[in-house]
Design a protein around this motif. Structure first.
Motif, PDB file in Angstrom:
ATOM      1  N   VAL A  34       3.101   4.314  -1.044  1.00 37.20           N
ATOM      2  CA  VAL A  34       1.653   4.526  -1.064  1.00 37.20           C
ATOM      3  C   VAL A  34       1.091   4.349  -2.475  1.00 37.20           C
ATOM      4  O   VAL A  34       0.058   3.697  -2.673  1.00 37.20           O
ATOM      5  N   ARG A  35       1.798   4.910  -3.433  1.00 38.48           N
ATOM      6  CA  ARG A  35       1.351   4.804  -4.821  1.00 38.48           C
ATOM      7  C   ARG A  35       1.163   3.328  -5.205  1.00 38.48           C
ATOM      8  O   ARG A  35       0.175   2.957  -5.832  1.00 38.48           O
ATOM      9  N   ASP A  36       2.071   2.478  -4.770  1.00 36.26           N
ATOM     10  CA  ASP A  36       1.970   1.051  -5.098  1.00 36.26           C
ATOM     11  C   ASP A  36       0.835   0.350  -4.351  1.00 36.26           C
ATOM     12  O   ASP A  36       0.383  -0.712  -4.765  1.00 36.26           O
ATOM     13  N   LEU A  37       0.416   0.955  -3.236  1.00 40.06           N
ATOM     14  CA  LEU A  37      -0.638   0.314  -2.432  1.00 40.06           C
ATOM     15  C   LEU A  37      -2.043   0.748  -2.849  1.00 40.06           C
ATOM     16  O   LEU A  37      -3.033   0.139  -2.429  1.00 40.06           O
TER      17      LEU A  37
ATOM     18  N   VAL B 256      -8.065   1.149  -2.474  1.00 43.19           N
ATOM     19  CA  VAL B 256      -9.389   1.359  -3.052  1.00 43.19           C
ATOM     20  C   VAL B 256     -10.299   0.167  -2.787  1.00 43.19           C
ATOM     21  O   VAL B 256     -11.496   0.296  -2.564  1.00 43.19           O
ATOM     22  N   MET B 257      -9.704  -1.028  -2.766  1.00 43.82           N
ATOM     23  CA  MET B 257     -10.486  -2.239  -2.560  1.00 43.82           C
ATOM     24  C   MET B 257     -10.706  -2.558  -1.082  1.00 43.82           C
ATOM     25  O   MET B 257     -11.446  -3.471  -0.742  1.00 43.82           O
TER      26      MET B 257
ATOM     27  N   LEU C 217      -1.427   4.607   6.821  1.00 48.73           N
ATOM     28  CA  LEU C 217      -0.311   5.190   6.082  1.00 48.73           C
ATOM     29  C   LEU C 217      -0.810   5.885   4.820  1.00 48.73           C
ATOM     30  O   LEU C 217      -0.454   7.031   4.533  1.00 48.73           O
ATOM     31  N   VAL C 218      -1.679   5.212   4.084  1.00 50.84           N
ATOM     32  CA  VAL C 218      -2.205   5.782   2.841  1.00 50.84           C
ATOM     33  C   VAL C 218      -3.064   7.011   3.147  1.00 50.84           C
ATOM     34  O   VAL C 218      -2.909   8.064   2.519  1.00 50.84           O
ATOM     35  N   ASP C 219      -3.949   6.883   4.124  1.00 53.78           N
ATOM     36  CA  ASP C 219      -4.806   8.010   4.514  1.00 53.78           C
ATOM     37  C   ASP C 219      -3.990   9.264   4.784  1.00 53.78           C
ATOM     38  O   ASP C 219      -4.295  10.345   4.285  1.00 53.78           O
TER      39      ASP C 219
ATOM     40  N   ALA D 274      -1.534  14.870   2.023  1.00 57.33           N
ATOM     41  CA  ALA D 274      -0.426  15.753   1.636  1.00 57.33           C
ATOM     42  C   ALA D 274      -0.060  15.662   0.160  1.00 57.33           C
ATOM     43  O   ALA D 274       0.703  16.476  -0.334  1.00 57.33           O
ATOM     44  N   CYS D 275      -0.562  14.652  -0.556  1.00 56.34           N
ATOM     45  CA  CYS D 275      -0.051  14.405  -1.902  1.00 56.34           C
ATOM     46  C   CYS D 275      -1.147  14.464  -2.964  1.00 56.34           C
ATOM     47  O   CYS D 275      -2.001  13.567  -3.056  1.00 56.34           O
TER      48      CYS D 275
END
Ligand SMILES: [Zn+2]
Lengths: 219, 177
Positions: free
Chosen positions: A15-18, A23-24, A34-36, A41-42
């Protein structure tokens, strides 16, 4: 337990890499979800997201405008001059009419016109290079007589004379007419070499169009 | 459009040129940070587009194909002028923070300037990823196609670029963020 930590960790990294593309809004739906989910949680990733927004803003800086007219004029001077205002379809039709004007060829006009229209359609649809071309040409038949077969070819505007000569020699072809109004040439090729020559011509990057013209045997 | 250009249709070419001019100029300028070379690189790119349009195979978007050419031309120009493409140690270019004033609007402007300078201090391929992502709004798959590298490399470059930007930005700025 350990496995679960590893999973969480790899999800975090993924997720960090995505985040920049999150954002875009350029991720696909599954990735977006997945990011949502992960963001809920993070806290680390949520913090990262704020930073991403700043980056996005910072990259929206405008650069000084440039003069497109001047730039295009500079490039235009480098390109070969070639006024080509006539649509392809008309050029091919005119070409077909010119080629087929002798009386003995007239019965073939309709058949040839169909082939040319088919070619034009294939060109417009952009399916020239592969399947459509093969298909179109197989519909035309080979000459029965031993007189030379005729093939229309067009070269890219950048093709040099030397290059043209090399291609003609390699294909065992002679120019018998052209350049036509459409910038095409008519080649004469011995019938037994026609297939190989057409194949070879089609493999040349500076050849835009290869169209065998003989349709006699079809009658 | 590219099919018409492949047949030498100059009007189609001019339309395409004008449609891409601003985006391409910006991408090239941000990737090379060599304003004086931008138009030359852009015209080299469009020259290739006009002469190779017949080679365009529709497996990718036209814009991806054109940006990929621009990217290669940009890197070539940097190599020609001996500007490092890979080397990533331009740390001398750390922005100066003393000029920051603690007023909101000023702060925002300063922040932008500092971030822009920080991006300039990255290597060319990091700058290209940043520009393609944040301004040209390309997804990472498309960026991989443009840069001719694996998807993982794009993600890694982006991650390193972000980390480096953070390192380049002084602590005080991180507080503002
Ligand atoms: Zn996380």
């Amino acid at each position: 337990m350990t496995a679960r930590v590893v999973n969480l960790d790899s999800a975090h990294r993924e997720v960090r890499d995505l985040l920049p593309w999150f954002v875009m809004g350029t991720l696909d739906e599954a990735e977006q979800r997945l990011v949502d989910e992960h963001l809920k949680a993070c806290a680390a990733c949520r913090g990262e997201l704020e930073w991403e927004r700043q980056l996005r803003e910072a990259n929206r800086v405008a650069l000084p405008e440039r003069d497109v007219d001047r730039a295009f004029a500079a490039l235009r001077a480098r390109l070969p001059a070639q006024p080509r205002e006539v649509p392809l379809f008309e050029r091919l039709r005119d070409l077909g009419e010119r080629l087929l004007s002798p009386a003995w060829m007239r019965p073939m006009l309709a058949l040839q016109a169909v082939a040319i229209v088919g070619l034009a359609v294939a060109l417009w649809a952009g399916r020239m290079p592969a399947a459509a071309q093969e298909h179109t040409y197989r519909a035309l038949s080979r000459p029965a007589a031993a007189e030379p077969a005729r093939v229309v070819v067009a070269f890219t505007p950048q093709t040099s004379l030397g290059e043209m000569r090399r291609i003609l020699l390699a294909s065992d072809a002679r120019i018998v007419d052209g350049p036509t109004a459409a910038d095409a040439y008519i080649l004469a090729i011995a019938p037994e070499r026609l297939d190989a020559a057409v194949q070879r011509l089609r493999g040349e990057s500076s050849v835009l169009l290869v169209q065998p013209l003989e349709a006699k045997a079809a009658q | 459009m590219l099919e018409r250009i492949a047949r030498g249709d100059m009007r189609a070419f001019e339309t395409l040129y004008r449609a891409y001019f601003a985006r391409l100029a910006r991408f090239i300028e941000r990737t090379t940070r060599r304003p004086e070379l931008v138009e030359e690189i852009l015209n080299d790119t469009m020259f290739v587009v006009s002469t190779s349009a017949h080679k365009f195979n529709r497996t990718s978007k036209a814009s991806t194909w054109i940006f990929a050419i621009a990217y290669r031309k940009s890197l070539k120009a940097l190599r020609d002028v001996d500007d490092p493409v890979e080397a990533d140690d331009a740390l001398e270019a750390v922005p100066d923070t003393d000029a920051i004033e603690p007023r909101d609007e000023v702060m925002r402007t300063q922040l932008r300037r500092i971030l822009t300078e920080a991006v300039d201090a990255l290597s060319a391929n990091h700058r290209a990823v940043i520009e393609l992502t944040y301004f040209q709004e390309a997804g990472y798959r498309e960026i991989a196609e443009i840069m001719g590298c694996p998807i993982e490399t794009v993600k890694t470059r982006m991650f390193h670029a972000r980390r480096r930007l953070k390192a380049l930005l002084p602590e005080r700025l991180e507080d503002i963020l």
